[in-house]
Design an enzyme around this catalytic site. Structure first.
Site, mmCIF file in Angstrom:
data_model
loop_
_atom_site.group_PDB
_atom_site.id
_atom_site.type_symbol
_atom_site.label_atom_id
_atom_site.label_comp_id
_atom_site.label_asym_id
_atom_site.label_seq_id
_atom_site.Cartn_x
_atom_site.Cartn_y
_atom_site.Cartn_z
ATOM 1 N N SER A 136 0.848 -1.199 0.000
ATOM 2 C CA SER A 136 0.000 0.000 0.000
ATOM 3 C C SER A 136 0.878 1.242 0.000
ATOM 4 O O SER A 136 2.100 1.157 0.203
ATOM 5 C CB SER A 136 -0.893 0.004 1.244
ATOM 6 O OG SER A 136 -0.091 0.233 2.399
ATOM 7 N N ASP B 78 -1.326 -1.661 -3.936
ATOM 8 C CA ASP B 78 -2.682 -1.702 -3.373
ATOM 9 C C ASP B 78 -3.189 -0.259 -3.205
ATOM 10 O O ASP B 78 -2.498 0.578 -2.623
ATOM 11 C CB ASP B 78 -2.594 -2.417 -2.005
ATOM 12 C CG ASP B 78 -3.944 -2.752 -1.411
ATOM 13 O OD1 ASP B 78 -4.914 -2.895 -2.175
ATOM 14 O OD2 ASP B 78 -4.019 -2.892 -0.170
ATOM 15 N N HIS B 79 -4.365 0.024 -3.727
ATOM 16 C CA HIS B 79 -4.994 1.344 -3.575
ATOM 17 C C HIS B 79 -4.120 2.513 -4.049
ATOM 18 O O HIS B 79 -3.973 3.512 -3.327
ATOM 19 C CB HIS B 79 -5.425 1.584 -2.125
ATOM 20 C CG HIS B 79 -6.536 0.690 -1.682
ATOM 21 N ND1 HIS B 79 -7.850 0.850 -2.075
ATOM 22 C CD2 HIS B 79 -6.524 -0.414 -0.894
ATOM 23 C CE1 HIS B 79 -8.595 -0.099 -1.544
ATOM 24 N NE2 HIS B 79 -7.813 -0.889 -0.831
ATOM 25 N N GLU C 110 -11.440 0.164 -9.391
ATOM 26 C CA GLU C 110 -12.528 -0.024 -8.415
ATOM 27 C C GLU C 110 -13.742 0.807 -8.796
ATOM 28 O O GLU C 110 -13.633 1.976 -9.173
ATOM 29 C CB GLU C 110 -12.052 0.353 -6.999
ATOM 30 C CG GLU C 110 -13.140 0.128 -5.947
ATOM 31 C CD GLU C 110 -12.625 0.110 -4.508
ATOM 32 O OE1 GLU C 110 -11.485 -0.337 -4.278
ATOM 33 O OE2 GLU C 110 -13.388 0.544 -3.622
ATOM 34 N N HIS D 7 -12.669 -2.256 5.047
ATOM 35 C CA HIS D 7 -11.332 -2.487 5.596
ATOM 36 C C HIS D 7 -11.341 -2.512 7.131
ATOM 37 O O HIS D 7 -12.218 -1.910 7.754
ATOM 38 C CB HIS D 7 -10.371 -1.391 5.119
ATOM 39 C CG HIS D 7 -10.120 -1.444 3.636
ATOM 40 N ND1 HIS D 7 -10.523 -0.452 2.773
ATOM 41 C CD2 HIS D 7 -9.523 -2.371 2.866
ATOM 42 C CE1 HIS D 7 -10.178 -0.780 1.542
ATOM 43 N NE2 HIS D 7 -9.574 -1.941 1.565
ATOM 44 N N HIS E 243 -12.039 -6.577 -1.771
ATOM 45 C CA HIS E 243 -11.219 -5.955 -0.714
ATOM 46 C C HIS E 243 -11.896 -6.221 0.632
ATOM 47 O O HIS E 243 -13.005 -6.722 0.697
ATOM 48 C CB HIS E 243 -11.118 -4.436 -0.960
ATOM 49 C CG HIS E 243 -10.156 -4.095 -2.035
ATOM 50 N ND1 HIS E 243 -8.980 -3.428 -1.799
ATOM 51 C CD2 HIS E 243 -10.166 -4.364 -3.366
ATOM 52 C CE1 HIS E 243 -8.323 -3.286 -2.928
ATOM 53 N NE2 HIS E 243 -9.024 -3.838 -3.907
ATOM 54 N N ASN F 188 -8.506 -9.915 -0.830
ATOM 55 C CA ASN F 188 -7.510 -9.115 -0.102
ATOM 56 C C ASN F 188 -7.591 -9.327 1.401
ATOM 57 O O ASN F 188 -8.657 -9.142 2.005
ATOM 58 C CB ASN F 188 -7.760 -7.626 -0.363
ATOM 59 C CG ASN F 188 -7.340 -7.196 -1.746
ATOM 60 O OD1 ASN F 188 -7.070 -8.024 -2.612
ATOM 61 N ND2 ASN F 188 -7.270 -5.899 -1.965
ATOM 62 N N ASP G 236 -5.468 -8.286 4.946
ATOM 63 C CA ASP G 236 -4.408 -7.563 5.645
ATOM 64 C C ASP G 236 -4.646 -7.606 7.155
ATOM 65 O O ASP G 236 -3.784 -8.021 7.930
ATOM 66 C CB ASP G 236 -4.378 -6.107 5.143
ATOM 67 C CG ASP G 236 -3.194 -5.337 5.709
ATOM 68 O OD1 ASP G 236 -2.344 -5.936 6.387
ATOM 69 O OD2 ASP G 236 -3.113 -4.116 5.465
ATOM 70 N N SER G 237 -5.840 -7.206 7.578
ATOM 71 C CA SER G 237 -6.122 -7.094 9.015
ATOM 72 C C SER G 237 -5.882 -8.397 9.776
ATOM 73 O O SER G 237 -5.377 -8.370 10.913
ATOM 74 C CB SER G 237 -7.562 -6.631 9.247
ATOM 75 O OG SER G 237 -7.746 -5.351 8.700
HETATM 76 P P1 13P Z 1 -8.859 -6.179 5.419
HETATM 77 O O1 13P Z 1 -8.711 -4.946 6.229
HETATM 78 O O2 13P Z 1 -10.208 -6.773 5.571
HETATM 79 O O3 13P Z 1 -7.764 -7.155 5.678
HETATM 80 O O4 13P Z 1 -8.736 -5.755 3.870
HETATM 81 C C1 13P Z 1 -7.477 -5.546 3.262
HETATM 82 C C2 13P Z 1 -7.586 -4.911 1.928
HETATM 83 O O5 13P Z 1 -8.615 -4.814 1.325
HETATM 84 C C3 13P Z 1 -6.331 -4.391 1.362
HETATM 85 O O6 13P Z 1 -6.547 -3.691 0.184
HETATM 86 O O1 G3H Z 2 -6.499 -1.142 2.115
HETATM 87 C C1 G3H Z 2 -6.039 -1.195 3.226
HETATM 88 C C2 G3H Z 2 -4.883 -2.071 3.481
HETATM 89 O O2 G3H Z 2 -5.173 -2.859 4.609
HETATM 90 C C3 G3H Z 2 -3.610 -1.277 3.625
HETATM 91 O O3 G3H Z 2 -3.634 -0.544 4.797
HETATM 92 O O4 G3H Z 2 -2.941 1.745 4.099
HETATM 93 O O5 G3H Z 2 -2.726 0.971 6.481
HETATM 94 O O6 G3H Z 2 -1.193 0.087 4.713
HETATM 95 P P1 G3H Z 2 -2.564 0.641 5.037
HETATM 96 ZN ZN ZN Z 3 -8.377 -2.651 0.035
#
Ligand code: 13P
Ligand code: G3H
Ligand code: ZN
Length: 333
Positions: free
Chosen positions: A56, A94-95, A146, A190, A234, A277, A279-280
Site C-alpha cells: 500500500s 494496493d490502492h 474499483e 477495511h 477488498h 484481499n 491484511d487485518s
Molecule cells: P482487510 O482490512 O479486511 O484485511 O482488507 C485488506 C484490503 O482490502 C487491502 O486492500
Molecule cells: O487497504 C487497506 C490495506 O489494509 C492497507 O492498509 O494503508 O494501512 O497500509 P494501510
Molecule cells: Zn483494500
C-alpha cells in the site's frame, strides 16, 4: 526502468484466468515488513499457491519503496530455496491513488497496480483509470480498478444510500477503461470493525456477533453483466475470534471486532471473485503473538523472540486461508 519479468515476478492475467476457470481465488496479502513477507512466501511455497504481494501507499512510506521492491525480488529467490520450483508471485500496488504513483510502481518493477479512483465521480474514475491502463499495458503490467465505494462501519447495511457497485455500470466501465480486474463493493470494508453491533445479530450460544451477509445478489448481477471477468474483493479479513481473544486476554482492547465469515469468502472464491484481499487478519495474528510473549515473559527484549512466534502464527494463518478458504493450494506447482 525495471520490468517485472527481469525480477522473476508475474502479472495477474494468467493467474486470474485459471482461478475463474478453477473456481478458486488468489490470495492477496499485504506486507510491510520482513516477517510478514517470510510468512507469506513460506505458506505459499509449502502449499504451492500463486500469491499476490500487496504494497500500500502506507507500506511504501513505512518500509521504503526501494527496500520493498528488493524484498519482493528476494522473495522469488527465497521461494525457490524453499523448493518451489516455479514460484508465481505478483508484486501489486494496493490502492494507488494517482497516475504518478502507479507509473512509479510500473517503472520500478511492480507486475500489477491498482488505481483506486472509486471516490471520484464516474467519468473522472474512468479517465484516470484509462490513463493508468494505457501506461501500464505498454509494459504488460496488469491493472485493477474499483467501482463502488467500500462500506465503512455505519454505512450500507444501515444506510438508505447504496454505495454498492452498480451492475448497470460495469460493462461501460470495463470497456472504456480496459482494466484487467474490477474491485467491487458488496458489503465488505477495511479493518477489524467491519460492522457495528447494531448491524449484527448475536449468536445466542456464544454471545458473539454474527454479521449480516454480503450482497451476493449484487455480485451475481455483476457477473451476469461481465461473464468471466476477474472480480476482486477488498476488506476480506475474517477477524478470527481466537486472535481477538488472545489480544484481549493479554492487555489488549478490541471490543466487538468483527469480520467476514469464512463460509461467505468460500462462496465468493468459487465464483468470478478471483482475488481476495487480506491484511487485518495478519495484523491481528502478529499482535496476538507478540502480546502473548510480552504477557508471559515481561523480561523478554530480543525482537527475534517475539517476532519469531508472530511469524509462525502468520504462516499458519496464511496456510489456512490458502487451503481452507481460497482453495488456491496446488495451483502453482
Ligand atoms: P482487510 O482490512 O479486511 O484485511 O482488507 C485488506 C484490503 O482490502 C487491502 O486492500
Ligand atoms: O487497504 C487497506 C490495506 O489494509 C492497507 O492498509 O494503508 O494501512 O497500509 P494501510
Ligand atoms: Zn483494500
Amino acid at each position: 526502468m525495471v520490468n517485472f519479468k527481469e525480477l522473476g515476478l508475474v502479472n495477474t492475467r494468467e493467474m486470474f484466468a485459471k482461478a475463474i476457470k478453477g473456481g478458486y481465488a488468489i490470495p492477496a496479502f499485504n506486507f510491510n515488513n520482513m516477517e510478514q513477507l517470510q510468512a507469506i512466501i513460506k505458506a505459499s511455497a509449502e502449499t504451492k499457491s500463486p500469491v499476490i504481494l500487496q504494497v500500500s501507499k502506507g507500506a511504501r512510506n513505512y518500509a521504503n519503496q526501494t527496500l520493498l521492491r528488493y524484498m519482493a525480488q528476494g522473495a522469488v529467490e527465497y521461494a525457490k530455496e524453499l523448493g518451489w520450483e516455479h514460484p508465481q508471485i505478483c508484486l501489486h500496488l494496493d490502492h494507488g491513488d494517482s497516475f504518478e504513483l502507479c507509473k512509479s510502481c510500473v517503472d520500478f518493477g511492480f507486475s500489477s497496480v491498482m488505481i483506486d479512483a472509486s471516490s471520484l465521480p464516474y467519468e473522472e474514475n474512468i479517465a484516470l483509470t484509462k490513463k493508468v491502463v494505457d501506461y501500464a499495458h505498454q509494459f504488460d503490467v496488469t491493472v485493477e480498478a474499483e467501482l463502488g465505494v467500500l462500506a465503512g462501519v455505519e454505512d450500507e447495511v444501515a444506510s438508505e444510500v447504496s454505495h454498492y457497485t452498480k451492475p448497470e455500470e460495469v460493462v461501460d466501465f470495463a470497456t472504456r477503461t480496459g482494466c484487467d480486474s474490477l474491485a467491487i463493493s458488496i458489503g465488505t470494508s477495511h479493518g477489524a470493525y467491519k460492522f457495528t453491533p447494531e448491524q449484527c445479530t448475536r449468536d445466542p450460544q456464544t454471545g458473539r456477533l454474527v454479521p449480516p451477509p454480503l450482497a451476493f445478489d449484487v455480485l451475481d448481477a455483476i457477473m451476469e453483466q461481465l461473464p468471466g471477468f476477474p472480480i476482486v474483493l477488498h476488506g476480506s479479513s475474517s477477524v478470527p475470534q481466537e486472535y481477538v481473544d488472545m489480544i484481549n486476554a493479554t492487555g489488549g482492547k478490541l471490543p466487538d471486532a468483527v469480520g467476514i465469515p469464512e463460509e461467505q469468502l468460500r462462496k465468493a472464491a468459487a465464483s468470478a471473485v478471483c482475488k481476495i484481499n487480506i491484511d487485518s487478519d495478519s495484523r491481528l495474528a502478529f499482535t496476538a503473538a507478540v502480546r502473548k510473549v510480552f504477557w508471559e515473559k515481561p523480561g523478554e527484549f530480543d525482537p527475534r523472540k517475539y517476532c519469531g512466534p508472530a511469524r509462525d502464527l502468520m504462516t499458519e494463518l496464511y496456510k489456512h486461508k490458502i487451503i481452507n478458504v481460497l482453495g488456491s493450494n496446488g495451483k502453482a506447482e
